[in-house]
Design a protein around this motif. Structure first.
Motif, PDB file in Angstrom:
ATOM      1  N   GLU A   1       0.811  -1.211   0.000  1.00  0.00           N
ATOM      2  CA  GLU A   1       0.000   0.000   0.000  1.00  0.00           C
ATOM      3  C   GLU A   1       0.847   1.266   0.000  1.00  0.00           C
ATOM      4  N   ARG A   2       1.912   1.257   0.790  1.00  0.00           N
ATOM      5  CA  ARG A   2       2.722   2.470   0.872  1.00  0.00           C
ATOM      6  C   ARG A   2       3.449   2.753  -0.436  1.00  0.00           C
ATOM      7  N   HIS A   3       3.665   1.741  -1.263  1.00  0.00           N
ATOM      8  CA  HIS A   3       4.282   1.960  -2.572  1.00  0.00           C
ATOM      9  C   HIS A   3       3.239   2.284  -3.636  1.00  0.00           C
ATOM     10  N   ALA A   4       2.021   1.917  -3.386  1.00  0.00           N
ATOM     11  CA  ALA A   4       0.973   2.116  -4.383  1.00  0.00           C
ATOM     12  C   ALA A   4       0.298   3.475  -4.267  1.00  0.00           C
ATOM     13  N   ILE A   5       0.530   4.191  -3.194  1.00  0.00           N
ATOM     14  CA  ILE A   5      -0.222   5.423  -2.949  1.00  0.00           C
ATOM     15  C   ILE A   5      -0.053   6.444  -4.067  1.00  0.00           C
ATOM     16  N   TRP A   6       1.180   6.642  -4.545  1.00  0.00           N
ATOM     17  CA  TRP A   6       1.382   7.647  -5.601  1.00  0.00           C
ATOM     18  C   TRP A   6       0.761   7.201  -6.920  1.00  0.00           C
ATOM     19  N   TRP A   7       0.775   5.887  -7.192  1.00  0.00           N
ATOM     20  CA  TRP A   7       0.148   5.389  -8.417  1.00  0.00           C
ATOM     21  C   TRP A   7      -1.366   5.530  -8.326  1.00  0.00           C
ATOM     22  N   LEU A   8      -1.924   5.303  -7.148  1.00  0.00           N
ATOM     23  CA  LEU A   8      -3.368   5.495  -6.970  1.00  0.00           C
ATOM     24  C   LEU A   8      -3.751   6.962  -7.128  1.00  0.00           C
ATOM     25  N   ILE A   9      -2.939   7.850  -6.576  1.00  0.00           N
ATOM     26  CA  ILE A   9      -3.214   9.280  -6.732  1.00  0.00           C
ATOM     27  C   ILE A   9      -3.159   9.681  -8.203  1.00  0.00           C
ATOM     28  N   ALA A  10      -2.143   9.186  -8.918  1.00  0.00           N
ATOM     29  CA  ALA A  10      -2.024   9.499 -10.351  1.00  0.00           C
ATOM     30  C   ALA A  10      -3.215   8.950 -11.124  1.00  0.00           C
ATOM     31  N   GLY A  11      -3.629   7.727 -10.815  1.00  0.00           N
ATOM     32  CA  GLY A  11      -4.768   7.130 -11.515  1.00  0.00           C
ATOM     33  C   GLY A  11      -6.065   7.868 -11.234  1.00  0.00           C
TER      34      GLY A  11
ATOM     35  N   PHE B   1       8.776  11.714  -9.619  1.00  0.00           N
ATOM     36  CA  PHE B   1       9.852  12.140  -8.722  1.00  0.00           C
ATOM     37  C   PHE B   1       9.595  11.640  -7.304  1.00  0.00           C
ATOM     38  N   LEU B   2       8.365  11.771  -6.842  1.00  0.00           N
ATOM     39  CA  LEU B   2       8.017  11.293  -5.500  1.00  0.00           C
ATOM     40  C   LEU B   2       8.148   9.772  -5.399  1.00  0.00           C
ATOM     41  N   VAL B   3       7.770   9.068  -6.453  1.00  0.00           N
ATOM     42  CA  VAL B   3       7.943   7.609  -6.467  1.00  0.00           C
ATOM     43  C   VAL B   3       9.426   7.252  -6.378  1.00  0.00           C
ATOM     44  N   CYS B   4      10.257   7.965  -7.119  1.00  0.00           N
ATOM     45  CA  CYS B   4      11.705   7.696  -7.074  1.00  0.00           C
ATOM     46  C   CYS B   4      12.282   7.971  -5.693  1.00  0.00           C
ATOM     47  N   ILE B   5      11.870   9.063  -5.065  1.00  0.00           N
ATOM     48  CA  ILE B   5      12.351   9.362  -3.719  1.00  0.00           C
ATOM     49  C   ILE B   5      11.914   8.279  -2.744  1.00  0.00           C
ATOM     50  N   GLN B   6      10.672   7.860  -2.851  1.00  0.00           N
ATOM     51  CA  GLN B   6      10.165   6.813  -1.961  1.00  0.00           C
ATOM     52  C   GLN B   6      10.937   5.509  -2.168  1.00  0.00           C
ATOM     53  N   ASN B   7      11.174   5.140  -3.417  1.00  0.00           N
ATOM     54  CA  ASN B   7      11.923   3.919  -3.697  1.00  0.00           C
ATOM     55  C   ASN B   7      13.374   4.023  -3.222  1.00  0.00           C
ATOM     56  N   SER B   8      13.990   5.189  -3.384  1.00  0.00           N
ATOM     57  CA  SER B   8      15.365   5.373  -2.904  1.00  0.00           C
ATOM     58  C   SER B   8      15.434   5.254  -1.390  1.00  0.00           C
ATOM     59  N   SER B   9      14.466   5.812  -0.717  1.00  0.00           N
ATOM     60  CA  SER B   9      14.417   5.718   0.733  1.00  0.00           C
ATOM     61  C   SER B   9      14.261   4.268   1.179  1.00  0.00           C
TER      62      SER B   9
END
Length: 122
Positions: A31-41, A79-87
């Motif tokens: 869920e924490r990785h899907a949040i930005w994709w859900l917002i985009a969708g 960009f936010l997805v990349c930051i989240q993945n890097s973290s």
């Protein structure tokens, strides 16, 4: 806006949401990785269903061409997805290093105990 592009936008947004929800359901995406994709969708679906909201949002923000706002928001989300993945990657690397160190110490202790046990058996 042509009718075909209207339906294509809605279909793309729905497909994005369905894929993300299905990946979450199958536990392939947390869920924490899907949040930005859900917002985009959801944003894409809103703009697809109500295309005038894009022109309204562009005028509110002060962007002359509404398509530029779409590109900006898309880049911002990526960009936010990349930051989240890097973290997440950084955290997992630290955790992996710690586990490897603990494993090495355990192997050393086992080897020392086996050596001590061999001396007592003689």
């Amino acid at each position: 806006m042509s009718l075909a592009s209207y339906f294509l936008g809605i279909a793309a947004a729905l497909i994005t949401l369905i894929v993300v929800i299905e990946m979450m359901r199958r536990r392939r995406l947390r869920e924490r990785h899907a949040i930005w994709w859900l917002i985009a969708g959801i944003l894409a679906l809103i703009v697809g269903v109500f295309p005038s909201t894009l022109a309204w949002a562009a005028s509110v923000v002060g962007v002359a061409v509404p398509t530029n706002l779409v590109f900006f928001v898309s880049v911002a989300i990526l960009f936010l997805v990349c930051i989240q993945n890097s973290s997440e990657l950084t955290r997992l690397e630290a955790q992996t290093r710690l586990l490897a160190e603990r494993s090495a110490l355990q192997e050393l202790r086992i080897a020392q105990l086996e050596a001590r046990d061999d001396k007592l058996d003689r």
